[in-house]
Design a protein around this motif. Structure first.
Motif, PDB file in Angstrom:
ATOM      1  N   ALA A 231       0.826  -1.211   0.000  1.00  0.00           N
ATOM      2  CA  ALA A 231       0.000   0.000   0.000  1.00  0.00           C
ATOM      3  C   ALA A 231       0.857   1.256   0.000  1.00  0.00           C
ATOM      4  CB  ALA A 231      -0.936  -0.009   1.201  1.00  0.00           C
ATOM      5  N   VAL A 232       1.972   1.219  -0.710  1.00  0.00           N
ATOM      6  CA  VAL A 232       2.824   2.400  -0.854  1.00  0.00           C
ATOM      7  C   VAL A 232       2.448   3.079  -2.165  1.00  0.00           C
ATOM      8  CG1 VAL A 232       5.184   3.278  -0.939  1.00  0.00           C
ATOM      9  CG2 VAL A 232       4.673   1.226   0.381  1.00  0.00           C
ATOM     10  N   ARG A 233       2.230   4.377  -2.122  1.00  0.00           N
ATOM     11  CA  ARG A 233       1.755   5.112  -3.289  1.00  0.00           C
ATOM     12  C   ARG A 233       2.704   6.252  -3.634  1.00  0.00           C
ATOM     13  NH1 ARG A 233      -0.374   1.054  -3.378  1.00  0.00           N
ATOM     14  NH2 ARG A 233      -2.593   0.538  -3.073  1.00  0.00           N
ATOM     15  N   ALA A 234       2.779   6.565  -4.920  1.00  0.00           N
ATOM     16  CA  ALA A 234       3.648   7.638  -5.400  1.00  0.00           C
ATOM     17  C   ALA A 234       2.839   8.686  -6.140  1.00  0.00           C
ATOM     18  CB  ALA A 234       4.720   7.071  -6.327  1.00  0.00           C
ATOM     19  N   GLU A 235       3.275   9.932  -6.018  1.00  0.00           N
ATOM     20  CA  GLU A 235       2.748  11.036  -6.806  1.00  0.00           C
ATOM     21  C   GLU A 235       3.924  11.661  -7.541  1.00  0.00           C
ATOM     22  OE1 GLU A 235       0.503  13.853  -4.520  1.00  0.00           O
ATOM     23  OE2 GLU A 235      -0.326  12.291  -3.218  1.00  0.00           O
ATOM     24  N   GLY A 236       3.838  11.702  -8.845  1.00  0.00           N
ATOM     25  CA  GLY A 236       4.924  12.247  -9.650  1.00  0.00           C
ATOM     26  C   GLY A 236       5.689  11.137 -10.341  1.00  0.00           C
ATOM     27  N   PRO A 237       6.155  11.379 -11.560  1.00  0.00           N
ATOM     28  CA  PRO A 237       6.816  10.317 -12.345  1.00  0.00           C
ATOM     29  C   PRO A 237       8.121   9.809 -11.741  1.00  0.00           C
ATOM     30  CG  PRO A 237       7.002  12.453 -13.441  1.00  0.00           C
ATOM     31  CD  PRO A 237       6.033  12.640 -12.320  1.00  0.00           C
ATOM     32  N   ASP A 238       8.912  10.703 -11.150  1.00  0.00           N
ATOM     33  CA  ASP A 238      10.181  10.253 -10.565  1.00  0.00           C
ATOM     34  C   ASP A 238       9.948   9.424  -9.309  1.00  0.00           C
ATOM     35  OD1 ASP A 238      11.691  11.466 -12.527  1.00  0.00           O
ATOM     36  OD2 ASP A 238      11.974  13.328 -11.400  1.00  0.00           O
ATOM     37  N   ALA A 239       8.991   9.841  -8.481  1.00  0.00           N
ATOM     38  CA  ALA A 239       8.658   9.059  -7.293  1.00  0.00           C
ATOM     39  C   ALA A 239       8.102   7.697  -7.697  1.00  0.00           C
ATOM     40  CB  ALA A 239       7.648   9.812  -6.432  1.00  0.00           C
ATOM     41  N   ASP A 240       7.304   7.684  -8.753  1.00  0.00           N
ATOM     42  CA  ASP A 240       6.733   6.428  -9.233  1.00  0.00           C
ATOM     43  C   ASP A 240       7.834   5.481  -9.719  1.00  0.00           C
ATOM     44  OD1 ASP A 240       4.161   4.978  -9.992  1.00  0.00           O
ATOM     45  OD2 ASP A 240       5.228   4.986 -11.907  1.00  0.00           O
ATOM     46  N   ARG A 241       8.798   6.021 -10.421  1.00  0.00           N
ATOM     47  CA  ARG A 241       9.909   5.196 -10.894  1.00  0.00           C
ATOM     48  C   ARG A 241      10.729   4.665  -9.718  1.00  0.00           C
ATOM     49  NH1 ARG A 241      13.783   7.196 -15.717  1.00  0.00           N
ATOM     50  NH2 ARG A 241      11.883   6.639 -16.845  1.00  0.00           N
ATOM     51  N   TRP A 242      10.908   5.510  -8.707  1.00  0.00           N
ATOM     52  CA  TRP A 242      11.684   5.080  -7.535  1.00  0.00           C
ATOM     53  C   TRP A 242      11.070   3.847  -6.885  1.00  0.00           C
ATOM     54  CZ3 TRP A 242      11.239   7.421  -2.066  1.00  0.00           C
ATOM     55  CH2 TRP A 242      12.257   6.915  -1.238  1.00  0.00           C
ATOM     56  N   LEU A 243       9.764   3.808  -6.774  1.00  0.00           N
ATOM     57  CA  LEU A 243       9.133   2.659  -6.128  1.00  0.00           C
ATOM     58  C   LEU A 243       9.347   1.371  -6.905  1.00  0.00           C
ATOM     59  CD1 LEU A 243       5.784   4.024  -4.671  1.00  0.00           C
ATOM     60  CD2 LEU A 243       8.074   4.001  -3.686  1.00  0.00           C
ATOM     61  N   ASP A 244       9.696   1.473  -8.171  1.00  0.00           N
ATOM     62  CA  ASP A 244       9.991   0.272  -8.956  1.00  0.00           C
ATOM     63  C   ASP A 244      11.415  -0.223  -8.751  1.00  0.00           C
ATOM     64  OD1 ASP A 244       7.490  -0.001 -10.159  1.00  0.00           O
ATOM     65  OD2 ASP A 244       8.009   1.345 -11.815  1.00  0.00           O
ATOM     66  N   ILE A 245      12.313   0.651  -8.274  1.00  0.00           N
ATOM     67  CA  ILE A 245      13.739   0.292  -8.201  1.00  0.00           C
ATOM     68  C   ILE A 245      14.331   0.442  -6.808  1.00  0.00           C
ATOM     69  CG2 ILE A 245      14.113   0.921 -10.625  1.00  0.00           C
ATOM     70  CD1 ILE A 245      15.361   3.568  -9.582  1.00  0.00           C
ATOM     71  N   ALA A 246      13.530   0.882  -5.831  1.00  0.00           N
ATOM     72  CA  ALA A 246      14.069   1.201  -4.506  1.00  0.00           C
ATOM     73  C   ALA A 246      14.781   0.014  -3.878  1.00  0.00           C
ATOM     74  CB  ALA A 246      12.940   1.667  -3.592  1.00  0.00           C
ATOM     75  N   GLN A 247      15.891   0.279  -3.203  1.00  0.00           N
ATOM     76  CA  GLN A 247      16.595  -0.743  -2.443  1.00  0.00           C
ATOM     77  C   GLN A 247      17.342  -0.093  -1.292  1.00  0.00           C
ATOM     78  OE1 GLN A 247      19.230  -2.008  -5.881  1.00  0.00           O
ATOM     79  NE2 GLN A 247      20.794  -1.984  -4.286  1.00  0.00           N
ATOM     80  N   ALA A 248      17.374  -0.807  -0.167  1.00  0.00           N
ATOM     81  CA  ALA A 248      18.043  -0.299   1.030  1.00  0.00           C
ATOM     82  C   ALA A 248      19.389  -0.962   1.239  1.00  0.00           C
ATOM     83  CB  ALA A 248      17.160  -0.539   2.258  1.00  0.00           C
ATOM     84  N   PHE A 249      19.810  -1.792   0.325  1.00  0.00           N
ATOM     85  CA  PHE A 249      21.052  -2.551   0.481  1.00  0.00           C
ATOM     86  C   PHE A 249      22.062  -2.119  -0.566  1.00  0.00           C
ATOM     87  CE2 PHE A 249      17.852  -4.841  -1.920  1.00  0.00           C
ATOM     88  CZ  PHE A 249      18.484  -5.104  -3.119  1.00  0.00           C
ATOM     89  N   ALA A 250      23.337  -2.295  -0.234  1.00  0.00           N
ATOM     90  CA  ALA A 250      24.405  -1.960  -1.167  1.00  0.00           C
ATOM     91  C   ALA A 250      24.523  -3.049  -2.232  1.00  0.00           C
ATOM     92  CB  ALA A 250      25.717  -1.818  -0.404  1.00  0.00           C
ATOM     93  N   GLY A 251      25.276  -2.744  -3.270  1.00  0.00           N
ATOM     94  CA  GLY A 251      25.503  -3.744  -4.297  1.00  0.00           C
ATOM     95  C   GLY A 251      24.545  -3.618  -5.459  1.00  0.00           C
TER      96      GLY A 251
END
Length: 264
Positions: A231-251
């Protein structure tokens, strides 16, 4: 300089909670597959034990840490799996004891570290508090794999703030590791914590926004669930793209989890 003790306490609490989940497992259940390909519950705990030992070495003997760091650079796609595989072959009681001893030693070393000191790691050098924050993130994420394998639901806690913070701070890294241009503007992130507080990051009036439950954001940035199931939502194209690629780990970027409909 903020007192890092609460971060160390949260790492201890997160580890203890996972310990309670596996402490009484029958030996055969340690071989249950988890959502991570080819990793059993034993692999998950072995990985945590291995990483705790690496962190302990980084904090207590920076020169000696160069050897595992060089091995990691030489084999970035396999060194994590190799460390987990080695420990996973131990008898469960021995593996559990190894993990407990290692994390206790790391806890002691982090609390004794000089304020302001920075320690080598597989990425940029880290403070003791940052090292502990990273260990919370990994403990929670791999604990989620174990919980999924066991079919149990863990009540979320406000310790998730550490995971969320890493995920938010890693925004630019996520774009870069995918070869995408880093957005020029800051995002506004508003997340509902397990206790009901709203955690906010970035300017209030930002056009690019991310909102939702903190636990879902944590699942997203650790790639423990697919965006379509959260249930995480984005407003704006860059925020929307981020939710597709987000990661909290290195590498390199991970493959993540498929949507639940695809997993069936």
């Amino acid at each position: 300089m903020a007192d890092p003790t609460p971060v160390f306490d949260d790492l201890r609490a997160e580890s203890d909670e996972l310990d309670r989940l596996v402490a009484d497992l029958e030996p055969e259940r340690w071989t249950l597959p988890t959502p991570a390909p080819r990793w059993t519950i034993a692999h998950q705990i072995a990985h945590l034990a291995w990483t705790d030992r690496s962190a302990l070495l980084a904090v207590t003997d920076a020169d000696a840490f160069r050897t595992p760091a060089e091995k990691a650079l030489a084999a970035p796609d396999s060194f994590v799996d190799e460390g987990a595989e080695e420990g996973a072959h131990l008898p469960p009681a021995d593996l559990l004891s190894t993990w407990r001893e290692g994390r206790t030693a790391l806890d002691t070393a982090l609390r004794a570290a000089p304020r302001g000191a920075r320690f080598p790691w597989y990425g940029p050098p880290m403070s003791a508090a940052a090292m502990a924050t990273g260990r919370i993130m990994e403990t929670w994420a791999h604990g989620q794999d174990i919980a999924d394998a066991l079919g149990v639901v863990r009540p979320p806690t406000d310790r998730l703030k550490h995971v969320v913070r890493i995920g938010v701070r890693a925004r630019d890294f996520a774009f870069g590791v995918h070869g995408l241009p880093v957005p020029d503007e800051e995002f506004r992130v508003e997340l509902a914590s397990p206790s009901g507080e709203v955690w906010t990051y970035g300017p209030e009036g930002a056009a690019q926004r991310v909102t939702g439950p903190a636990v879902d954001f944590a699942l997203l940035v650790t790639q423990r669930a697919h965006r379509a199931d959260l249930a995480v939502r984005a407003e704006g194209p860059d925020a929307d793209r981020w939710l597709d690629i987000a990661q909290a780990f290195a590498g390199p970027p991970g493959s993540g989890r498929p949507p639940k409909e695809d997993a069936r």
